[in-house]
Design a protein around this motif. Structure first.
Motif, PDB file in Angstrom:
ATOM      1  N   THR A  13       2.480   1.749  -3.394  1.00 33.61           N
ATOM      2  CA  THR A  13       1.308   2.145  -4.433  1.00 33.61           C
ATOM      3  C   THR A  13       1.094   3.533  -4.141  1.00 33.61           C
ATOM      4  OG1 THR A  13       0.446  -0.230  -4.215  1.00 33.61           O
ATOM      5  CG2 THR A  13      -1.017   1.662  -5.378  1.00 33.61           C
ATOM      6  N   PHE A  38      -2.296  -2.702  -6.708  1.00 37.28           N
ATOM      7  CA  PHE A  38      -3.384  -2.112  -5.886  1.00 37.28           C
ATOM      8  C   PHE A  38      -4.045  -3.758  -5.363  1.00 37.28           C
ATOM      9  CE2 PHE A  38      -3.142   1.350  -8.627  1.00 37.28           C
ATOM     10  CZ  PHE A  38      -3.167   2.487  -7.801  1.00 37.28           C
ATOM     11  N   THR A  40       0.741  -1.167  -0.002  1.00 36.30           N
ATOM     12  CA  THR A  40       0.086  -0.037  -0.026  1.00 36.30           C
ATOM     13  C   THR A  40       0.821   1.299   0.057  1.00 36.30           C
ATOM     14  OG1 THR A  40      -1.736  -0.957   0.934  1.00 36.30           O
ATOM     15  CG2 THR A  40      -2.008   1.282   1.285  1.00 36.30           C
TER      16      THR A  40
END
Length: 82
Positions: free
Chosen positions: A34, A50, A31
Motif C-alpha cells: 500500500t 488500507f 502495508t
C-alpha cells in the motif's frame, strides 16, 4: 520438568500466537504494498488495501491473546502443583 515435556507438544495459546504471527505478516505485506506507490509516484491502490493493512493490529492482538492465555494456563498449573 524438562524431561517430561515433549518437544512437539503445544500448550494453551500456542495456536493463537502462530495465527497472530501469520496474520501480522500478511498485514505487513499489505502495508508495504500500500505504501510503495507513495514512494514510487504511481497511482495508489484501492481503499480496501488500507483495510488489509489493519491486519497488522489484528495479528498483534491475536498473538497477545495467545500469550495471555499461555500465562493463565501456567499460573493454573503452578497453583495445582502446590
Amino acid at each position: 520438568m524438562r524431561d517430561k515435556t515433549q518437544t512437539n507438544s503445544t500448550g494453551p495459546g500456542d495456536r493463537l500466537i502462530r495465527a497472530g504471527a501469520i496474520v501480522f505478516f500478511i498485514g505487513t505485506a499489505a502495508t508495504l504494498v500500500t505504501v510503495a506507490p507513495l514512494f514510487l509516484g504511481t497511482t495508489p491502490f484501492p481503499t480496501y488495501m488500507f483495510g488489509l493493512s489493519m491486519l497488522m493490529g489484528v495479528g498483534f492482538l491475536l498473538a497477545g491473546a495467545g500469550v495471555l492465555r499461555s500465562i493463565a494456563a501456567g499460573r493454573r498449573q503452578a497453583r495445582a502443583g502446590r
